[in-house]
Design a protein around this motif. Structure first.
Motif, PDB file in Angstrom:
ATOM      1  N   VAL A  14     -37.411   7.406   6.973  1.00 30.05           N
ATOM      2  CA  VAL A  14     -36.148   6.753   6.618  1.00 30.05           C
ATOM      3  C   VAL A  14     -35.597   7.363   5.331  1.00 30.05           C
ATOM      4  O   VAL A  14     -36.320   7.493   4.339  1.00 30.05           O
ATOM      5  N   LEU A  15     -34.332   7.732   5.373  1.00 27.88           N
ATOM      6  CA  LEU A  15     -33.660   8.267   4.179  1.00 27.88           C
ATOM      7  C   LEU A  15     -32.796   7.164   3.564  1.00 27.88           C
ATOM      8  O   LEU A  15     -31.957   6.567   4.248  1.00 27.88           O
ATOM      9  N   VAL A  17     -29.900   6.268   0.922  1.00 27.47           N
ATOM     10  CA  VAL A  17     -28.826   6.964   0.192  1.00 27.47           C
ATOM     11  C   VAL A  17     -27.993   5.943  -0.574  1.00 27.47           C
ATOM     12  O   VAL A  17     -27.367   5.060   0.027  1.00 27.47           O
ATOM     13  N   ALA A  46     -27.672  13.931   0.706  1.00 22.14           N
ATOM     14  CA  ALA A  46     -28.090  13.239   1.934  1.00 22.14           C
ATOM     15  C   ALA A  46     -27.995  14.181   3.134  1.00 22.14           C
ATOM     16  O   ALA A  46     -28.922  14.266   3.960  1.00 22.14           O
ATOM     17  N   CYS A  50     -31.035  15.527   5.506  1.00 23.14           N
ATOM     18  CA  CYS A  50     -31.032  15.270   6.953  1.00 23.14           C
ATOM     19  C   CYS A  50     -31.331  16.546   7.723  1.00 23.14           C
ATOM     20  O   CYS A  50     -32.058  16.536   8.715  1.00 23.14           O
ATOM     21  N   PRO A  55     -34.872  12.939   9.155  1.00 26.49           N
ATOM     22  CA  PRO A  55     -35.282  11.526   9.191  1.00 26.49           C
ATOM     23  C   PRO A  55     -34.903  10.898  10.532  1.00 26.49           C
ATOM     24  O   PRO A  55     -34.039  11.409  11.244  1.00 26.49           O
ATOM     25  N   VAL A  58     -31.047   6.673   8.643  1.00 28.45           N
ATOM     26  CA  VAL A  58     -30.496   6.748   7.283  1.00 28.45           C
ATOM     27  C   VAL A  58     -29.904   5.394   6.928  1.00 28.45           C
ATOM     28  O   VAL A  58     -29.130   4.825   7.705  1.00 28.45           O
ATOM     29  N   LEU A  60     -27.321   4.042   4.559  1.00 26.04           N
ATOM     30  CA  LEU A  60     -26.273   4.813   3.885  1.00 26.04           C
ATOM     31  C   LEU A  60     -25.264   3.907   3.173  1.00 26.04           C
ATOM     32  O   LEU A  60     -24.568   3.102   3.812  1.00 26.04           O
ATOM     33  N   CYS A  73     -21.629  10.226   7.488  1.00 26.98           N
ATOM     34  CA  CYS A  73     -21.964   9.815   8.851  1.00 26.98           C
ATOM     35  C   CYS A  73     -21.193  10.650   9.869  1.00 26.98           C
ATOM     36  O   CYS A  73     -21.773  11.131  10.852  1.00 26.98           O
ATOM     37  N   THR A  82     -28.215  16.901  14.008  1.00 23.14           N
ATOM     38  CA  THR A  82     -28.404  15.647  13.258  1.00 23.14           C
ATOM     39  C   THR A  82     -27.792  14.427  13.954  1.00 23.14           C
ATOM     40  O   THR A  82     -27.952  13.316  13.464  1.00 23.14           O
ATOM     41  N   ILE A  85     -29.809  11.125  14.569  1.00 25.59           N
ATOM     42  CA  ILE A  85     -30.306  10.291  13.460  1.00 25.59           C
ATOM     43  C   ILE A  85     -29.498   8.990  13.440  1.00 25.59           C
ATOM     44  O   ILE A  85     -28.269   9.016  13.394  1.00 25.59           O
ATOM     45  N   VAL A  87     -27.766   5.798  11.928  1.00 28.22           N
ATOM     46  CA  VAL A  87     -27.207   5.490  10.608  1.00 28.22           C
ATOM     47  C   VAL A  87     -26.927   3.989  10.521  1.00 28.22           C
ATOM     48  O   VAL A  87     -26.216   3.430  11.359  1.00 28.22           O
TER      49      VAL A  87
END
Ligand SMILES: Nc1nc2c(ncn2[C@@H]2O[C@H](COP(=O)(O)OP(=O)(O)OP(=O)(O)O)[C@@H](O)[C@H]2O)c(=O)[nH]1
Length: 310
Positions: A14-15, A17, A46, A50, A55, A58, A60, A73, A82, A85, A87
């Motif tokens: 998990v990112l 931001v 970010a 990614c 990840p 995210v 965000l 995004c 990406t 991923i 969001v």
């Protein structure tokens, strides 16, 4: 192929931001025991994370100086690398317009600030579980069962995407059509199981030869493979094709019934095009196939590059 669809089988990545350290700290405290966490304090960082760390999800922040969350995004969803991923926006905005902007940018969900720890945990858990199932289905649908590399469906999808990208940018798109030489004789002499093992090793050699993240090695069918190389000119494509040809020779898989060499070899047809509006992506593959045919005619175990007139 083993596909693990057990929720929680691996720690999700998990990112987080947010430009505010306090918010990052709070989310970190809530999630650190369950997930592998990465942190970015701005939109550009970010995006970079990614691409580099892939990840699963995210969290965000929407309002940030520079590149804001909505734009981050949108860019994630535009790129084939990406777009998978998930969001979740973390937002203080609760007006219908602000919520709509999150959906329209491609967000899967949002949580409102101040963050309720239990809601955050549950949202993240639910979306990660969903992503694991989607990834597993994707693997089943887009990966070749024998070799573990991309299958033809995956290739066709990527070909469309890369073709359109090169049409916009004016950059060349290259394809290498690769066929194992005298493979029928190989099966006949060494057996079908050995033939399968041979295809797996050839696929491994092709994958290893691909250098850039955007390059794709796929099984096209039977004993035929295709490598798609975005933004690659004829010189670079030829160099890569020669490396592929050599890499397969270097596997040194005995093939005493080959008329080309005492080891398994491949023939490679190379085509390079700068896509134009009126062309179809299939043209690139037809040209690579025609060059492959020539490589076979010329004695196999070699690379032929299609001329522009083909
Ligand atoms: N073991 C194994 N064999 C396969 C697979 N897919 C295709 N083949 C075999 O690959 C062989 C391909 O034969 P051909 O198309 O005649 O080509 P070739 O013998 O490689 O001859 P050239 O391409 O002209 O060098 C056939 O015997 C197929 O049965 C597979 O998944 N596993």
């Amino acid at each position: 192929m083993t596909i693990n669809v057990q929720p929680g089988a691996r720690r999700g990545k998990v990112l987080l931001v947010d430009d505010q350290q306090a918010n990052l700290r709070l989310m970190h405290q809530i999630l650190a025991d369950e997930y592998e966490l990465f942190v970015a304090t701005g939109g550009a960082q970010a995006l970079e994370l990614c691409e580099r760390s892939a990840p699963d999800l995210v969290l965000l922040d929407v309002v940030m100086p520079g590149l804001d969350g909505l734009e981050v995004c949108r860019r994630l969803k535009q790129s084939p690398d990406t777009r998978g991923i998930a969001v979740i926006f973390v937002t203080a905005g609760t007006t219908p317009e602000e919520e709509n902007a999150c959906w329209e940018a491609g967000g899967a969900d949002f949580v409102t600030k101040p963050v309720n720890p239990l809601t955050l945990r549950h949202r993240v858990r639910a979306h990660l579980q969903l992503k694991q199932y989607v990834d597993a289905l994707h693997a089943l649908a887009f990966v070749d069962g024998l070799t573990g590399i991309a299958n033809r469906r995956h290739l066709n999808e990527r070909l469309e995407i890369e073709w359109r990208r090169c049409l916009r940018s004016g950059m060349p798109l290259a394809a290498l059509m690769i066929d194992v030489d005298f493979f029928k004789r190989y099966n006949d002499r060494y057996g079908h199981q050995a033939g399968d093992d041979c295809l797996k090793r050839v696929a491994g050699a092709l994958s290893s030869a691909m250098q850039r993240a955007g390059d794709l090695a796929a099984r096209y069918g039977g004993e035929e493979f295709l490598c798609l190389l975005p933004e690659t000119d004829a010189t670079a494509a030829r160099a890569l094709a020669e490396r592929v040809e050599q890499a397969v020779r270097d596997l040194a898989i005995e093939h005493l019934d080959s008329a080309t060499a005492p080891v398994v070899t491949v023939s490679v047809g190379v085509a390079v095009m700068c896509p134009l509006q009126d062309d179809a992506p299939a043209t690139l593959l037809q040209r690579a196939d025609a060059a492959l045919y020539q490589a076979k005619q010329l004695g196999r175990g070699q690379v032929v590059i299609a001329s522009d007139q083909d």
